[in-house]
Design a protein around this motif. Structure first.
Motif, PDB file in Angstrom:
ATOM      1  N   LYS A   1       3.466   9.870   2.819  1.00 19.46           N
ATOM      2  CA  LYS A   1       3.296  11.170   2.162  1.00 19.46           C
ATOM      3  C   LYS A   1       4.515  12.081   2.350  1.00 19.46           C
ATOM      4  CE  LYS A   1      -0.605  14.265   1.356  1.00 19.46           C
ATOM      5  NZ  LYS A   1      -1.963  14.630   1.815  1.00 19.46           N
ATOM      6  N   LYS A   2       5.096  12.086   3.538  1.00 19.45           N
ATOM      7  CA  LYS A   2       6.168  13.039   3.849  1.00 19.45           C
ATOM      8  C   LYS A   2       7.522  12.659   3.253  1.00 19.45           C
ATOM      9  CE  LYS A   2       4.119  14.729   8.170  1.00 19.45           C
ATOM     10  NZ  LYS A   2       4.303  14.873   9.645  1.00 19.45           N
TER      11      LYS A   2
ATOM     12  N   HIS B   1       0.860  -1.183   0.000  1.00 18.98           N
ATOM     13  CA  HIS B   1       0.000   0.000   0.000  1.00 18.98           C
ATOM     14  C   HIS B   1       0.901   1.240   0.000  1.00 18.98           C
ATOM     15  CE1 HIS B   1      -3.611  -2.449   0.918  1.00 18.98           C
ATOM     16  NE2 HIS B   1      -2.785  -3.150   1.690  1.00 18.98           N
TER      17      HIS B   1
ATOM     18  N   SER C   1      -9.302   5.107  -2.058  1.00 22.87           N
ATOM     19  CA  SER C   1      -7.870   4.863  -2.281  1.00 22.87           C
ATOM     20  C   SER C   1      -7.470   4.903  -3.750  1.00 22.87           C
ATOM     21  CB  SER C   1      -7.470   3.507  -1.678  1.00 22.87           C
ATOM     22  OG  SER C   1      -8.288   2.464  -2.176  1.00 22.87           O
TER      23      SER C   1
ATOM     24  N   TYR D   1       0.894   3.775  -1.687  1.00 22.45           N
ATOM     25  CA  TYR D   1       0.194   5.042  -1.904  1.00 22.45           C
ATOM     26  C   TYR D   1      -0.406   5.606  -0.604  1.00 22.45           C
ATOM     27  CZ  TYR D   1      -3.602   1.666  -1.762  1.00 22.45           C
ATOM     28  OH  TYR D   1      -4.431   0.652  -1.377  1.00 22.45           O
ATOM     29  N   SER D   2      -0.225   4.902   0.490  1.00 22.26           N
ATOM     30  CA  SER D   2      -0.803   5.304   1.772  1.00 22.26           C
ATOM     31  C   SER D   2      -0.292   6.672   2.232  1.00 22.26           C
ATOM     32  CB  SER D   2      -0.453   4.253   2.840  1.00 22.26           C
ATOM     33  OG  SER D   2      -0.698   4.739   4.142  1.00 22.26           O
ATOM     34  N   ASP D   3      -1.133   7.380   2.967  1.00 18.69           N
ATOM     35  CA  ASP D   3      -0.735   8.667   3.551  1.00 18.69           C
ATOM     36  C   ASP D   3       0.464   8.521   4.479  1.00 18.69           C
ATOM     37  OD1 ASP D   3      -2.676  10.075   2.242  1.00 18.69           O
ATOM     38  OD2 ASP D   3      -4.068  10.174   3.940  1.00 18.69           O
ATOM     39  N   LYS D   4       0.712   7.322   4.972  1.00 20.55           N
ATOM     40  CA  LYS D   4       1.852   7.076   5.862  1.00 20.55           C
ATOM     41  C   LYS D   4       3.184   7.372   5.169  1.00 20.55           C
ATOM     42  CE  LYS D   4      -0.645   5.228   9.263  1.00 20.55           C
ATOM     43  NZ  LYS D   4      -0.761   5.831  10.609  1.00 20.55           N
TER      44      LYS D   4
ATOM     45  N   ALA E   1      -5.125   8.029  -5.219  1.00 19.06           N
ATOM     46  CA  ALA E   1      -3.740   8.000  -4.731  1.00 19.06           C
ATOM     47  C   ALA E   1      -2.973   6.833  -5.346  1.00 19.06           C
ATOM     48  CB  ALA E   1      -3.720   7.908  -3.211  1.00 19.06           C
TER      49      ALA E   1
ATOM     50  N   ARG F   1       6.724   1.573  10.921  1.00 19.14           N
ATOM     51  CA  ARG F   1       6.152   1.597   9.577  1.00 19.14           C
ATOM     52  C   ARG F   1       6.907   0.635   8.664  1.00 19.14           C
ATOM     53  NH1 ARG F   1       7.040   6.754   5.791  1.00 19.14           N
ATOM     54  NH2 ARG F   1       9.093   5.770   5.788  1.00 19.14           N
TER      55      ARG F   1
END
Length: 256
Positions: free
Chosen positions: A17-18, A10, A44, A12-15, A47, A218
């Protein structure tokens, strides 16, 4: 150095993003060159497809409805999946399946959603990626009922018994091996030694289920070699062989 594939990411997860660029660079440095991305639900898709557009040689999208997103309105979600499947080719229909861990309230709807998506997989001759948390035996039975020569795929995040592994391989399906294989009480030390590399894919399920020594943090695709090392240790073979065979398996299944 062997090439590795993350068959379930996954990414593309916001996890991510940074620091996505750094995450991808670490993956490439570890020779993890391809990542197959399971969809969750309508939220989803954008993204995931953006990730595929950004890394067209490395990230490949699936399309499907995750069982934990199945509720009394699941038909609306499936309509979106069906629309996308008619628009373009995806590497798999996934992730689909059943889940009795979080909520048992929509069990009948989960089974119905799974059956519908399996029929689409047959229609488009596309493999399926199966989620079956706390429901592996029930899901094996569902696949057995629906199986024909057009249906293939992988039971992702496999952590079952040798008997369950045999039932899965008898159906012509692969098993995805991830971070659980590195856990002290994960149970894979009792099953992997008697399994065959020809039946396995490697996966992270990132950002979840990071392998030791990163457990609880993570997860990311660059950790695939850690899983390969554990598989090699338990199956008494070298890491190069694990990478070579599991990568070939993934390319054969997904056709990318």
């Amino acid at each position: 150095m062997s090439e590795f594939v993350d068959s379930h990411a996954h990414i593309y997860s916001d996890k991510f993003k940074k620091d996505l660029t750094d995450v991808m660079e670490r993956a490439f440095e570890g020779n993890v060159t391809k990542m197959y991305m399971p969809n969750i639900d309508h939220a989803s898709i954008d993204a995931m497809l953006e990730m595929e557009n950004k890394y067209p040689d490395n990230c490949f999208a699936m399309m499907g409805l995750h069982p934990c997103s199945v509720d009394h309105k699941f038909e609306k979600e499936l309509y979106i999946v069906e629309e996308w499947l008619a628009k373009r080719k995806f590497c798999a229909i996934g992730e689909i399946g059943t889940d009795l861990y979080w909520d048992k309230a929509y069990w009948e709807q989960q089974k119905e959603a799974f059956k519908i998506q399996v029929e689409w997989a047959k229609k488009y001759e596309t493999p399926i990626v199966i989620h079956c948390r706390e429901s592996i035996d029930e899901t094996i039975e569902l696949v057995k009922e629906l199986k024909d020569e057009r249906l293939t795929g992988v039971f992702h995040c496999f952590a079952g018994s040798l008997e369950q592994a045999k039932r899965i391989t008898d159906l012509g399906f692969y098993m995805g091996i991830g971070g659980v294989s590195t856990f002290k009480n994960g149970g894979m030390d009792k099953t992997l030694p008697d399994m065959k590399l020809d039946n396995l894919l490697l996966e992270t399920d990132c950002p979840y289920l990071a392998p030791v020594p990163h457990r609880g943090k993570r997860n990311e695709p660059s950790f695939v070699p850690l899983i390969a090392e554990r598989v090699a240790e338990l199956m008494v073979c070298d890491v190069e062989q694990v990478g070579e065979v599991t990568t070939a398996n993934a390319l054969k299944l997904f056709g990318v």
